[in-house]
Design a protein around this motif. Structure first.
Motif, PDB file in Angstrom:
ATOM      1  N   ILE A 100      -1.909   2.676  -8.545  1.00 53.90           N
ATOM      2  CA  ILE A 100      -0.355   2.154  -8.314  1.00 53.90           C
ATOM      3  C   ILE A 100       0.346   3.240  -6.495  1.00 53.90           C
ATOM      4  CG2 ILE A 100       2.160   2.987  -9.050  1.00 53.90           C
ATOM      5  CD1 ILE A 100       1.318   2.357 -12.194  1.00 53.90           C
ATOM      6  N   ALA A 101       0.447   3.032  -5.821  1.00 52.71           N
ATOM      7  CA  ALA A 101       1.196   3.597  -4.378  1.00 52.71           C
ATOM      8  C   ALA A 101       2.120   3.291  -4.342  1.00 52.71           C
ATOM      9  CB  ALA A 101      -0.286   3.318  -3.719  1.00 52.71           C
ATOM     10  N   VAL A 102       3.155   4.848  -3.842  1.00 54.69           N
ATOM     11  CA  VAL A 102       4.553   4.386  -3.825  1.00 54.69           C
ATOM     12  C   VAL A 102       4.778   4.466  -2.206  1.00 54.69           C
ATOM     13  CG1 VAL A 102       7.017   5.512  -3.584  1.00 54.69           C
ATOM     14  CG2 VAL A 102       5.521   5.236  -5.803  1.00 54.69           C
ATOM     15  N   ASN A 103       4.846   3.536  -1.141  1.00 55.78           N
ATOM     16  CA  ASN A 103       4.349   4.074   0.089  1.00 55.78           C
ATOM     17  C   ASN A 103       3.245   4.105   0.527  1.00 55.78           C
ATOM     18  OD1 ASN A 103       6.937   2.912   0.231  1.00 55.78           O
ATOM     19  ND2 ASN A 103       8.492   5.372   0.524  1.00 55.78           N
ATOM     20  N   HIS A 104       2.464   3.612  -0.012  1.00 56.65           N
ATOM     21  CA  HIS A 104       0.668   3.732   0.312  1.00 56.65           C
ATOM     22  C   HIS A 104       0.718   5.253  -0.375  1.00 56.65           C
ATOM     23  CE1 HIS A 104       0.650   0.115   2.345  1.00 56.65           C
ATOM     24  NE2 HIS A 104       1.988  -0.125   2.749  1.00 56.65           N
ATOM     25  N   ARG A 105       0.981   6.132  -0.606  1.00 59.01           N
ATOM     26  CA  ARG A 105       1.032   7.085  -1.736  1.00 59.01           C
ATOM     27  C   ARG A 105       0.529   7.269  -2.980  1.00 59.01           C
ATOM     28  NH1 ARG A 105       2.407  13.029  -1.276  1.00 59.01           N
ATOM     29  NH2 ARG A 105       3.555  12.608   0.700  1.00 59.01           N
ATOM     30  N   VAL A 108       6.123  -0.421  -2.992  1.00 59.40           N
ATOM     31  CA  VAL A 108       5.037  -0.393  -4.888  1.00 59.40           C
ATOM     32  C   VAL A 108       4.268  -0.844  -4.790  1.00 59.40           C
ATOM     33  CG1 VAL A 108       4.750   0.333  -7.160  1.00 59.40           C
ATOM     34  CG2 VAL A 108       6.684   1.474  -6.007  1.00 59.40           C
ATOM     35  N   ASP A 109       2.723  -0.288  -4.590  1.00 58.70           N
ATOM     36  CA  ASP A 109       1.396  -1.829  -4.585  1.00 58.70           C
ATOM     37  C   ASP A 109       0.873  -1.196  -5.931  1.00 58.70           C
ATOM     38  OD1 ASP A 109       0.865  -2.624  -2.343  1.00 58.70           O
ATOM     39  OD2 ASP A 109       0.509  -0.626  -1.667  1.00 58.70           O
ATOM     40  N   LEU A 110       0.912  -2.118  -6.531  1.00 59.37           N
ATOM     41  CA  LEU A 110      -0.511  -1.951  -7.470  1.00 59.37           C
ATOM     42  C   LEU A 110      -1.567  -2.420  -7.342  1.00 59.37           C
ATOM     43  CD1 LEU A 110       1.354  -4.288 -10.588  1.00 59.37           C
ATOM     44  CD2 LEU A 110       1.940  -1.450 -10.458  1.00 59.37           C
ATOM     45  N   MET A 111      -2.942  -1.121  -7.139  1.00 56.54           N
ATOM     46  CA  MET A 111      -3.831  -1.787  -6.670  1.00 56.54           C
ATOM     47  C   MET A 111      -4.720  -2.214  -7.670  1.00 56.54           C
ATOM     48  SD  MET A 111      -4.045   1.776  -4.350  1.00 56.54           S
ATOM     49  CE  MET A 111      -3.274   2.851  -5.558  1.00 56.54           C
ATOM     50  N   LEU A 112      -5.709  -3.795  -7.805  1.00 57.42           N
ATOM     51  CA  LEU A 112      -5.898  -4.187  -8.434  1.00 57.42           C
ATOM     52  C   LEU A 112      -7.456  -3.938  -8.801  1.00 57.42           C
ATOM     53  CD1 LEU A 112      -4.198  -7.645  -7.830  1.00 57.42           C
ATOM     54  CD2 LEU A 112      -3.482  -5.737  -9.591  1.00 57.42           C
ATOM     55  N   SER A 155      -9.699  -6.095  -9.057  1.00 54.93           N
ATOM     56  CA  SER A 155     -10.444  -6.956  -7.452  1.00 54.93           C
ATOM     57  C   SER A 155     -10.023  -6.495  -6.389  1.00 54.93           C
ATOM     58  CB  SER A 155      -9.711  -8.645  -8.180  1.00 54.93           C
ATOM     59  OG  SER A 155      -8.551  -7.902  -8.416  1.00 54.93           O
ATOM     60  N   GLY A 156      -9.597  -5.214  -6.051  1.00 54.90           N
ATOM     61  CA  GLY A 156      -9.636  -5.711  -4.752  1.00 54.90           C
ATOM     62  C   GLY A 156      -8.249  -5.154  -4.074  1.00 54.90           C
ATOM     63  N   GLY A 157      -7.597  -6.346  -4.385  1.00 52.28           N
ATOM     64  CA  GLY A 157      -6.082  -6.442  -3.903  1.00 52.28           C
ATOM     65  C   GLY A 157      -5.104  -5.703  -4.122  1.00 52.28           C
ATOM     66  N   ASN A 158      -3.938  -5.868  -3.495  1.00 54.97           N
ATOM     67  CA  ASN A 158      -3.154  -5.052  -4.391  1.00 54.97           C
ATOM     68  C   ASN A 158      -2.079  -6.674  -5.200  1.00 54.97           C
ATOM     69  OD1 ASN A 158      -3.709  -2.208  -3.489  1.00 54.97           O
ATOM     70  ND2 ASN A 158      -2.656  -2.930  -1.999  1.00 54.97           N
ATOM     71  N   TRP A 159      -1.125  -6.473  -5.715  1.00 50.83           N
ATOM     72  CA  TRP A 159       0.067  -6.765  -6.176  1.00 50.83           C
ATOM     73  C   TRP A 159       1.475  -5.626  -5.288  1.00 50.83           C
ATOM     74  CZ3 TRP A 159       0.466 -10.956  -8.953  1.00 50.83           C
ATOM     75  CH2 TRP A 159       1.604 -11.850  -9.548  1.00 50.83           C
TER      76      TRP A 159
HETATM   77  C1  LIG Z   1      -3.973  -1.923  -1.080  1.00 51.16           C
HETATM   78  O1  LIG Z   1      -2.788  -0.387  -1.619  1.00 51.16           O
HETATM   79  C2  LIG Z   1      -3.247   0.542  -1.436  1.00 51.16           C
HETATM   80  C3  LIG Z   1      -2.164   2.306  -1.357  1.00 51.16           C
HETATM   81  O2  LIG Z   1      -1.047   1.506  -0.573  1.00 51.16           O
HETATM   82  C4  LIG Z   1      -4.256   1.064   0.623  1.00 51.16           C
HETATM   83  O3  LIG Z   1      -4.434   1.753   0.821  1.00 51.16           O
HETATM   84  C5  LIG Z   1      -4.908  -0.771   0.111  1.00 51.16           C
HETATM   85  O4  LIG Z   1      -4.557  -0.457   1.689  1.00 51.16           O
HETATM   86  C6  LIG Z   1      -4.704  -1.513   0.487  1.00 51.16           C
HETATM   87  N1  LIG Z   1      -4.955  -2.517   0.402  1.00 51.16           N
HETATM   88  C7  LIG Z   1      -5.404  -3.736   1.118  1.00 51.16           C
HETATM   89  C8  LIG Z   1      -6.344  -4.720   1.034  1.00 51.16           C
HETATM   90  O5  LIG Z   1      -3.710  -3.873   1.290  1.00 51.16           O
END
Ligand SMILES: *[C@@H]1O[C@H](CO)[C@@H](O)[C@H](O)[C@H]1NC(C)=O
Ligand SMILES: *[C@@H]1O[C@H](CO)[C@@H](O)[C@H](O)[C@H]1NC(C)=O
Ligand SMILES: *[C@@H]1O[C@H](CO)[C@@H](O)[C@H](O)[C@H]1NC(C)=O
Ligand SMILES: *[C@@H]1O[C@H](CO)[C@@H](O)[C@H](O)[C@H]1NC(C)=O
Length: 383
Positions: free
Chosen positions: A209-214, A294-298, A300-304
């Protein structure tokens, strides 16, 4: 969701069947029937009645006719009951994805529940429509009755609008500006979902899990669903109002929020939310406050990705809060997920649950293409 004029059911993603209150005189289904066999294979994880197998009782006044019963479950308060399986009419509108075209009535099998089981449901609701894909769930019954695909689309509206639940597949159109974005189903991207065999829920396979990419300091395994025990995992819910996180994960996410938003003026907590900020200290874009992505890092590679409008709730004129809550010890949740993604986080995103292919399509936040889930055109079209 409305099922008959004036009657509404709560949508429950993980629910295996339909249930509602019934009239005293209602039809029953024989114990020896395919429908009853389907009702009996429903998991009964809620310990509703461990002394029976759901096969019903002698409902024939001693004449040996056995009436099938099932276990309606209230996903809001965790209560359950035992009730007859009956046949009840549903009324829906057929759509070509652009407009409703004509009404259609069809019978479904549903469990009867005592009125007391409606406790905690929104007022006006007469029961629950389970969407799990089990044989007696609504998408399976619609597919069998109306000969459509085992697929359903949910577009949950924000701000009191009217959204849409469409069974059987696309396309899906929303009114938008500019017009070329009209067919939102062209913009669906798909990921595989996981199923929890213990509770029927839909889960995302999340490793971080990332908040603003952190990145939040969450060990990847702590988010995994244990397919054997049904513990952990990231579950989608149409019943939880806001995203709930297990305490260890919640703390890690709050730390990431604090690190990212340390320069934003705080406001006092506003129950049930802990992290609140002064409205005047945040700015807003088309997709909400930009600092609250907020990113949920999957796996499979991508993010939700949840953008600010799905993460920040305005609680009063001066205060914005992160719409996340710390999970408590709820007895209703035996197979306690690590994260429950709540309805607020799913709003204004068209989701397509493809039960045939085991995948979940999403348009992402519709604000990006200048529309919302309240923009289905409910005027009658011409068949
Ligand atoms: C998914 O999220 C992470 C954390 O924010 C980021 O570092 C990564 O680049 C993102 N990946 C994609 C494919 O967008
Ligand atoms: C369910 O009921 C059984 C038998 O009464 C009991 O042993 C078990 O602990 C219960 N499980 C839960 C999760 O309450
Ligand atoms: C079908 O469409 C009519 C007219 O727009 C509406 O009143 C009714 O609520 C719709 N039925 C359902 C089940 O959505
Ligand atoms: C909604 O659908 C009706 C019937 O097809 C159509 O006449 C009308 O123009 C549509 N509304 C908009 C704003 O596109």
């Amino acid at each position: 969701m409305s099922i008959r004029t004036g009657s509404r059911l709560v949508l429950d993603l993980g629910g295996p069947l339909l249930w509602s209150t019934c009239l005293a005189a209602h039809s029953t289904v024989p114990c020896r029937s395919d429908v009853c066999a389907a009702a009996a294979v429903q998991d009964n994880p809620w310990n509703c009645s461990s002394s029976t197998d759901g096969r019903g009782s002698d409902g024939g006044g001693g004449r040996g006719l056995c009436a099938c019963s099932a276990y309606p479950y209230n996903p809001l308060n965790g209560q359950c009951a035992r009730g007859d399986v009956t046949t009840t009419p549903m009324l829906a509108n057929v759509t070509d994805g652009v407009n409703p075209l004509y009404p259609v009535a069809f019978p479904v099998h549903a469990a009867c529940a005592p009125g007391a089981l409606l406790g905690s449901l929104p007022s006006g609701a007469v029961g629950v429509a389970g969407l799990s894909g089990a044989p007696l769930s609504l998408p399976s019954q619609v597919a069998a009755s109306l000969k459509v695909e085992r697929k359903f689309a949910l577009c949950l509206p924000g701000g009191g609008g009217t959204g849409a639940a469409i069974f059987g597949g696309g396309p899906f159109h929303l009114l938008v500006v500019p017009e070329e974005f009209g067919m939102v189903s062209n913009g669906l991207s798909y990921i595989s979902y996981l199923r929890n065999p213990k509770n029927g829920g839909f889960y995302l396979d999340v490793v971080g899990i990332a908040v603003n990419h952190r990145g939040a300091d969450v060990p990847p395994d702590s988010l995994a669903l244990d397919a054997g025990t049904g513990h952990g995992g990231v579950m989608l819910s149409t019943v939880a109002p806001y995203t709930a996180l297990r305490p260890d994960i919640y703390r890690a996410v709050i730390e990431a929020i604090d690190a990212e938003l340390r320069l934003i003026a705080r406001a006092p907590p506003s129950w049930p939310f802990e992290r609140c900020y002064q409205r005047s200290a945040m700015w807003w874009t088309r997709v909400g406050p930009p600092l609250a992505t907020v990113d949920l890092m999957l796996r499979s590679g991508g993010n939700w990705t949840f953008f600010g409008s799905n993460m920040i709730v305005q609680v009063n004129e001066e205060t914005l809060c992160f719409a996340i809550v710390e999970m408590g010890p709820t007895p209703a949740m035996d197979e306690s997920p690590a994260v429950i993604i709540g309805g607020f986080q799913l709003e204004d995103n068209l989701l397509v649950f493809d039960l045939e292919k085991g995948r979940l399509g999403s348009t992402g936040l519709l604000y990006w293409i200048r529309t919302t889930c309240s923009n289905f055109n409910f005027s009658w079209g011409t068949p």
